[in-house]
Enzyme design. Structure first.
Site, PDB file in Angstrom:
ATOM      1  N   GLU A   1     -70.560   8.066   0.423  1.00 36.32           N
ATOM      2  CA  GLU A   1     -70.919   7.321   1.613  1.00 36.32           C
ATOM      3  C   GLU A   1     -70.820   7.913   2.956  1.00 36.32           C
ATOM      4  O   GLU A   1     -71.401   7.742   3.794  1.00 36.32           O
ATOM      5  CB  GLU A   1     -69.864   6.014   1.662  1.00 36.32           C
ATOM      6  CG  GLU A   1     -70.382   4.961   0.365  1.00 36.32           C
ATOM      7  CD  GLU A   1     -69.566   5.277  -0.809  1.00 36.32           C
ATOM      8  OE1 GLU A   1     -69.967   4.809  -1.708  1.00 36.32           O
ATOM      9  OE2 GLU A   1     -68.944   6.395  -0.856  1.00 36.32           O
TER      10      GLU A   1
ATOM     11  N   PHE B   1     -66.436   0.432   1.183  1.00 41.16           N
ATOM     12  CA  PHE B   1     -66.713   1.936   1.148  1.00 41.16           C
ATOM     13  C   PHE B   1     -67.197   2.323   2.593  1.00 41.16           C
ATOM     14  O   PHE B   1     -67.338   3.480   2.905  1.00 41.16           O
ATOM     15  CB  PHE B   1     -67.917   1.945   0.401  1.00 41.16           C
ATOM     16  CG  PHE B   1     -67.429   1.584  -1.237  1.00 41.16           C
ATOM     17  CD1 PHE B   1     -66.276   2.097  -1.741  1.00 41.16           C
ATOM     18  CD2 PHE B   1     -68.365   1.004  -2.161  1.00 41.16           C
ATOM     19  CE1 PHE B   1     -65.746   1.741  -2.713  1.00 41.16           C
ATOM     20  CE2 PHE B   1     -67.749   0.727  -3.461  1.00 41.16           C
ATOM     21  CZ  PHE B   1     -66.699   1.121  -3.775  1.00 41.16           C
TER      22      PHE B   1
END
Length: 341
Positions: free
Chosen positions: A70, A95
């Protein structure tokens, strides 16, 4: 039953029927894809969980699989935006927190036109449990300079908000949602960044809500109407920039505010509303949200009841704020009598 003796929650709306916000988001991207050729979608290996699988199928050449990385994906988005394309960065809300530094520097600080769209926020995540239930995202992204923060209430608003954030020039963080969500907004409803809307008029108290809590706020108003209370309900889908004018007018006209959000009570919608009130029009206020704890595994509606985010929990907060207002008015009347006014 006496005034403010709240009965049982009205029948469940959230999770009972309708499209999920994430699916509405994904299908809207497809609808926009033919008309607007300047945007792409970035995924972190969870397109099935964010609704972007629809876009992947329709526009595979504009869909970029970044894998479970991410932070890198957020940096890639900043780079893509630097050459004039508009990237939608999509993953789960927890995330997004992992990539917060990159969102701050590669997106907001660099003034990149990136749209961060997160699914699985709050207790709405349900059985995945506390590790996956993101209760801090609104606070984290609201604190980043220049970042717009949005939490739509139903699939219809999600459709409009998705197009609005694409048209907006600047960084945006927007929540979607996992559970099926009943459509609650009128066909004539028009979403606008930075504007809240009154969904139901009332004179005794105002409930300001966002996301899944808007439907529950409307349910709470039904409960309270049975006790003779006139409740105003506001959909505040843009948390930043908050609609200051609407918040102040509600405080002036009803004299008491309750906020409701599927988020920690610290730093989100409630804090944004309180910041307006303390400066422009102080009045009694109550916060409905998760009270500084992590969640746990369970069905979304069961968790909403346990953590006080259900319609009954919102109605009980209304009763508390009205008692506080009454107490303040009695105290002011006593002081005036003593001073001979």
């Amino acid at each position: 039953m006496g005034m403010c003796e709240v009965g049982q929650p009205v029948p469940v709306q959230i999770g009972s029927s309708g499209d999920s916000l994430r699916e509405a988001f994904g299908r809207t991207l497809v609808q926009l894809g033919d008309q607007y050729l300047n945007f792409v979608v970035l995924d972190a290996d969870i397109a099935g969980g964010t609704g972007t699988h629809h876009f992947r199928k329709a526009f595979p050449d504009r869909f970029y699989q970044c894998g479970i990385a991410e932070q890198n994906m957020m940096g890639v988005a900043g780079g893509i935006a630097s050459v004039g394309l508009v990237p939608f960065v999509t993953t789960f809300a927890v995330f997004c927190l992992r990539a917060l530094e990159q969102a701050r520097l590669s997106v907001a600080y660099a003034k990149r036109n990136v749209k961060i769209v997160a699914s699985h926020p709050g207790l709405d995540v349900g059985p995945d449990g506390g590790s996956a239930q993101c209760l801090e995202d609104l606070a984290a992204f609201r604190a980043i300079p220049g970042m717009v923060v949005i939490s739509p209430a139903d699939p219809y608003e999600m459709e409009q908000a998705t197009k609005a954030v694409l048209m907006y020039d600047g960084p945006v963080y927007m929540r979607t949602g996992r559970s099926p969500a009943k459509r609650i907004l009128h066909p004539n409803y028009q979403f606008e960044i930075g504007k809240g809307q009154i969904l139901q008029q009332g004179k005794d108290v105002t409930i300001i809500a966002c996301g899944v809590e808007v439907a529950r706020a409307l349910d709470a108003a039904v409960l309270l109407a049975k006790e003779g209370l006139s409740v105003r309900v506001v959909n505040m889908s843009t948390i930043k920039p908050i609609d200051r004018e609407l918040v102040v007018s509600c405080a002036q006209e009803t004299g008491a505010i309750v906020t409701a959000e599927d988020h920690n009570i610290y730093g989100g919608l409630g804090s944004a509303v309180a910041e307006v009130l303390v400066r422009d029009h102080p009045c009694p206020m109550e916060f409905v949200g998760v009270k500084d704890s992590f969640g746990e595994s369970g069905e979304p509606e069961e968790l909403a009841v346990k953590y006080g985010l259900c319609s009954k929990g919102i109605a009980e907060a209304v009763c508390r704020v009205l008692k506080r207002r009454e107490s303040m008015e009695d105290s002011q009347a006593t002081q005036m009598a003593r001073s001979g006014q």
